[in-house]
Design a protein around this motif. Structure first.
Motif, PDB file in Angstrom:
ATOM      1  N   GLU A  70      33.254  18.829  -4.962  1.00  0.00           N
ATOM      2  CA  GLU A  70      32.170  18.043  -4.380  1.00  0.00           C
ATOM      3  C   GLU A  70      32.461  16.552  -4.461  1.00  0.00           C
ATOM      4  O   GLU A  70      31.991  15.761  -3.660  1.00  0.00           O
TER       5      GLU A  70
ATOM      6  N   ASP B 142      12.809  21.422  -0.292  1.00  0.00           N
ATOM      7  CA  ASP B 142      11.855  22.274   0.438  1.00  0.00           C
ATOM      8  C   ASP B 142      11.116  23.226  -0.491  1.00  0.00           C
ATOM      9  O   ASP B 142      10.040  23.715  -0.154  1.00  0.00           O
ATOM     10  N   GLU B 143      11.721  23.512  -1.672  1.00  0.00           N
ATOM     11  CA  GLU B 143      11.111  24.467  -2.583  1.00  0.00           C
ATOM     12  C   GLU B 143      10.129  23.809  -3.549  1.00  0.00           C
ATOM     13  O   GLU B 143       9.500  24.488  -4.355  1.00  0.00           O
TER      14      GLU B 143
ATOM     15  N   GLY C 155       9.667  31.761  -4.526  1.00  0.00           N
ATOM     16  CA  GLY C 155      10.760  30.823  -4.324  1.00  0.00           C
ATOM     17  C   GLY C 155      10.360  29.364  -4.478  1.00  0.00           C
ATOM     18  O   GLY C 155      11.204  28.481  -4.324  1.00  0.00           O
ATOM     19  N   GLN C 156       9.070  29.097  -4.765  1.00  0.00           N
ATOM     20  CA  GLN C 156       8.618  27.708  -4.860  1.00  0.00           C
ATOM     21  C   GLN C 156       8.416  27.291  -6.322  1.00  0.00           C
ATOM     22  O   GLN C 156       8.109  28.117  -7.178  1.00  0.00           O
ATOM     23  N   VAL C 157       8.596  26.002  -6.575  1.00  0.00           N
ATOM     24  CA  VAL C 157       8.416  25.469  -7.936  1.00  0.00           C
ATOM     25  C   VAL C 157       7.614  24.170  -7.849  1.00  0.00           C
ATOM     26  O   VAL C 157       7.518  23.550  -6.799  1.00  0.00           O
ATOM     27  N   TYR C 158       7.051  23.773  -8.993  1.00  0.00           N
ATOM     28  CA  TYR C 158       6.291  22.523  -9.036  1.00  0.00           C
ATOM     29  C   TYR C 158       7.215  21.326  -9.173  1.00  0.00           C
ATOM     30  O   TYR C 158       8.313  21.421  -9.729  1.00  0.00           O
ATOM     31  N   ASP C 159       6.737  20.179  -8.709  1.00  0.00           N
ATOM     32  CA  ASP C 159       7.446  18.910  -8.829  1.00  0.00           C
ATOM     33  C   ASP C 159       7.338  18.414 -10.276  1.00  0.00           C
ATOM     34  O   ASP C 159       6.301  17.915 -10.703  1.00  0.00           O
ATOM     35  N   VAL C 160       8.409  18.556 -11.024  1.00  0.00           N
ATOM     36  CA  VAL C 160       8.436  18.107 -12.422  1.00  0.00           C
ATOM     37  C   VAL C 160       8.868  16.650 -12.518  1.00  0.00           C
ATOM     38  O   VAL C 160       8.340  15.873 -13.315  1.00  0.00           O
TER      39      VAL C 160
ATOM     40  N   SER D 119      18.149  20.510  -3.975  1.00  0.00           N
ATOM     41  CA  SER D 119      19.120  21.372  -4.645  1.00  0.00           C
ATOM     42  C   SER D 119      20.267  21.789  -3.748  1.00  0.00           C
ATOM     43  O   SER D 119      21.333  22.165  -4.218  1.00  0.00           O
ATOM     44  N   SER D 120      20.080  21.724  -2.457  1.00  0.00           N
ATOM     45  CA  SER D 120      21.131  22.233  -1.575  1.00  0.00           C
ATOM     46  C   SER D 120      22.330  21.295  -1.574  1.00  0.00           C
ATOM     47  O   SER D 120      22.208  20.103  -1.817  1.00  0.00           O
ATOM     48  N   ALA D 121      23.490  21.876  -1.328  1.00  0.00           N
ATOM     49  CA  ALA D 121      24.726  21.091  -1.325  1.00  0.00           C
ATOM     50  C   ALA D 121      24.647  19.982  -0.283  1.00  0.00           C
ATOM     51  O   ALA D 121      25.093  18.861  -0.513  1.00  0.00           O
TER      52      ALA D 121
ATOM     53  N   ARG E 116      22.682  17.060  -1.533  1.00  0.00           N
ATOM     54  CA  ARG E 116      23.460  16.261  -2.472  1.00  0.00           C
ATOM     55  C   ARG E 116      24.436  15.360  -1.720  1.00  0.00           C
ATOM     56  O   ARG E 116      24.692  14.236  -2.121  1.00  0.00           O
TER      57      ARG E 116
ATOM     58  N   ASN F 170      18.813  24.387 -17.059  1.00  0.00           N
ATOM     59  CA  ASN F 170      17.652  24.390 -16.181  1.00  0.00           C
ATOM     60  C   ASN F 170      16.344  24.546 -16.928  1.00  0.00           C
ATOM     61  O   ASN F 170      15.279  24.547 -16.335  1.00  0.00           O
ATOM     62  N   LEU F 171      16.383  24.736 -18.230  1.00  0.00           N
ATOM     63  CA  LEU F 171      15.187  25.124 -18.945  1.00  0.00           C
ATOM     64  C   LEU F 171      14.483  23.890 -19.510  1.00  0.00           C
ATOM     65  O   LEU F 171      14.947  23.277 -20.458  1.00  0.00           O
TER      66      LEU F 171
END
Lengths: 410, 410
Positions: B3, B193-194, B205-210, B259-261, B264, B378-379
């Protein structure tokens, strides 16, 4: 003519006071954007697992691991690409044997996929196939449902000072608000005929009121809300009137006594008139801070500090800060506030008395050194030059150069 | 398919960035009550000496030291009491030879007095005389004019984070306000988008904005003002529009990439369109945080962070915090934010890459121990369990149990 019949050792003074003082924590809800530095007032339990769906930790191809067994550089495997997982959505398809799906970091695994092969270890082919150049084990490059946090798991205890990390954790759970301890209102009363408010013109023999500003900042730093009651003349009546008002309006009251011996005497008498049980500790065997008073009146903490600004600030760090922290319900945070360091020079101390010596910290050859910043206890800029305080225990007559000491950071 | 063409070591990345970034400090005046935690923006010089008059440090009798020479328990001296020094006023009389004046702690010495005998070493007599039971040296129990600070002395440098101590020092000088660095406005752009805002109902497939919450708290903790620009879809156009607006309105801009390549990839391209010189560092050789971008556009810092909340927070502590501190003009404070500790277990690491491992601190038998808190990067709750991070340098393949490590405290 001893001023105090009996001086209490510092640890014993805290033990006595806190055996009487354990107010219930009063809580409120604040938005996450207001939660930094506040103290959690309720256990946070995850309502949903994190992650809530199996996620890829890399860009690559979701596969059934068994389909890749034996794959390697010299012997690649070939799988059929069944689709691409869009971010933020369910895949909408399940893998069949011999299939793989393009997936991005954070994407949701299709049903029956149990591992992800990194993009770098694959080669996309023209015929809708992908070459897999390395075998993966079940679960490889995948975070399983609940692997960070399981539903029902206790994630943030009550009594924790909220950092960006805890706030991030609450956001990950979708929480918009945090339940935190209400800030105590801390009434600050200065006194002394020689003390004038900032902005005044000083005459001979007069000084500015330092304690309202320095103690106010310390209260704010600890998580309380300072409320200033101004400067009282050296008069028992004036102090009692102001102290009664402060006790009615605040959660914690701090009196900095006037410098005269009589003022030091009547501070305790005023406090005893405010309510039961009154003065619990009067006179603490450490330097600087002998005349400290710890009291409880009508369930509220009342602290008498020496009028000298340097002593007042040191004593407040040792006794007022823990009182505010107890009010907030704070649990065990002390370990991060101390540093072990080697002393650069000898410090003498009187046996039978605990001394607190301001030091400056330096990093030399990867080691932390503590250099005492000497000065008479009345010198406020001595503290401004220091990073923390070294405790010289009661049972020693000093600490030698090169010995390891524990520095309590500001 | 690498990358990044070239990964820059962390120290080198900072060196490159800060060789371009040195904004002048913009200052404002705030009241002392608002000054806690702000960074001084101007050298404070004492306009008057402290103390401004010779003060007693004890309750006792002001004397001419020569009058007490030879005094002792067995051979006391007798002096005539010429008066009492009222607090907050000039004495109104000078001592003559053979005279003493009653004085309280903090009181102003009469003219010609040069020492104070502690009350405990005197005996007041009925005939207007006082018995002196111990000789004092010139200057004993006295703070001379300017002994804390001399007029014109530099007392607080520019670039210092103001603690209760410095605020107390300014109050002692009678200052009502402090000149401090303006807080930088830090624009925060999340993307993906997620990613959904807090309070939404999540689908598969969705997560909160941390990141908006956790990075916002970190910015606030460091002394900046976070401004949220919401969550952008995975679209280069949307990111560019939002980034341009943030750059116009803020002092520092932080983009957390999708998150997508492809996201980035285009983050760097968007940043390069915002202004010269654009991207200075893209790809840093440490874990977690490889895809980090450090850029300068129109004189403003622009930082690209990984979208993963844990990586984003670790990288922000290492690169965004120093940028905010540089904006504030903060000078050397780092030494107090590190602790030496012994590692409880082995940590493996890849040679040639710098690793940052979250640890929990414990005090055992007077020693500070650092226990790694393991978890996939990721945790988010991995970080909530930690007190700080241990740096594993690039040139080692790990650190063994019992070895001493430097823990960077949060």
């Amino acid at each position: 003519m001893p001023e105090f019949l009996k001086l209490t050792p510092p640890d014993e003074a805290r033990r006595i006071f806190f055996s009487h003082y354990a107010p219930p924590v009063d809580s409120e809800w604040v938005s996450l954007g207001q939660a930094l530095g506040r103290v959690s007032a309720a256990l946070v339990t995850a309502q949903t697992p994190l992650p809530a769906f199996p996620r890829s930790t890399v860009d690559g191809y979701a596969v059934m691991a068994a389909d890749t067994f034996g794959a390697g550089d010299s012997l690649p495997m070939y799988l059929q690409v069944s689709g691409e997982v869009a971010m933020g959505a369910a895949p909408g398809f399940a893998l069949a044997a011999g299939q793989a799906a393009l997936i991005h970091t954070g994407g949701m695994l299709p049903d029956r996929a149990d591992a992800v092969v990194m993009l770098e270890q694959t080669q996309s082919l023209a015929n809708g196939m992908v070459e897999i150049q390395r075998a993966v084990a079940v679960g490889e490059n995948v975070i399983k449902v609940g692997e960070d946090v399981q539903a029902g798991q206790e994630v943030i205890p009550a009594g924790k000072r909220l950092r960006p990390d805890e706030i991030g954790g609450m956001a990950a759970l979708g929480m918009c608000e945090a339940c935190v301890a209400k800030r105590p209102c801390v009434g600050l009363l200065s006194s002394g005929d020689e003390v004038l408010p900032l902005g005044s013109e000083l005459g001979p023999g007069q000084v500015y009121d330092v304690n309202t500003s320095s103690l106010g900042a310390l209260v704010e730093q600890t998580g309380g809300e300072p409320r200033a009651y101004g400067i009282l003349p050296d008069s028992m009546e004036a102090m009692e009137v102001a102290a009664r008002q402060a006790l009615a309006e605040c959660d914690i009251v701090v009196l900095t006594a006037g410098s005269s011996a009589s003022a030091r005497d009547y501070t305790a008498r005023v406090i005893n008139r405010l309510g039961q049980p009154g003065v619990l500790v009067h006179g603490i065997n450490f330097r600087p801070g002998k005349p400290t008073i710890l009291a409880l009146c009508q369930g509220k903490a009342v602290v008498g500090l020496p009028g000298n600004p340097v002593s007042a600030l040191v004593v407040a760090r040792m006794f007022l800060v823990p009182i505010i922290e107890r009010f907030l319900g704070l649990q065990g945070e002390k370990q991060t506030a101390r540093v072990l360091a080697r002393l650069t020079i000898n410090i003498a101390s009187q046996a039978g008395r605990e001394d607190w010596v301001p030091v400056r910290l330096m990093q030399v050859d990867g080691e932390t050194l503590a250099e005492p910043v000497f000065g008479k206890s009345n010198l406020i800029f001595t503290l401004a030059r220091a990073d923390g305080l070294v405790r010289i225990p009661m049972d020693v007559t000093g600490v030698g150069a090169g010995e390891q000491v524990e520095v309590h950071l500001y």
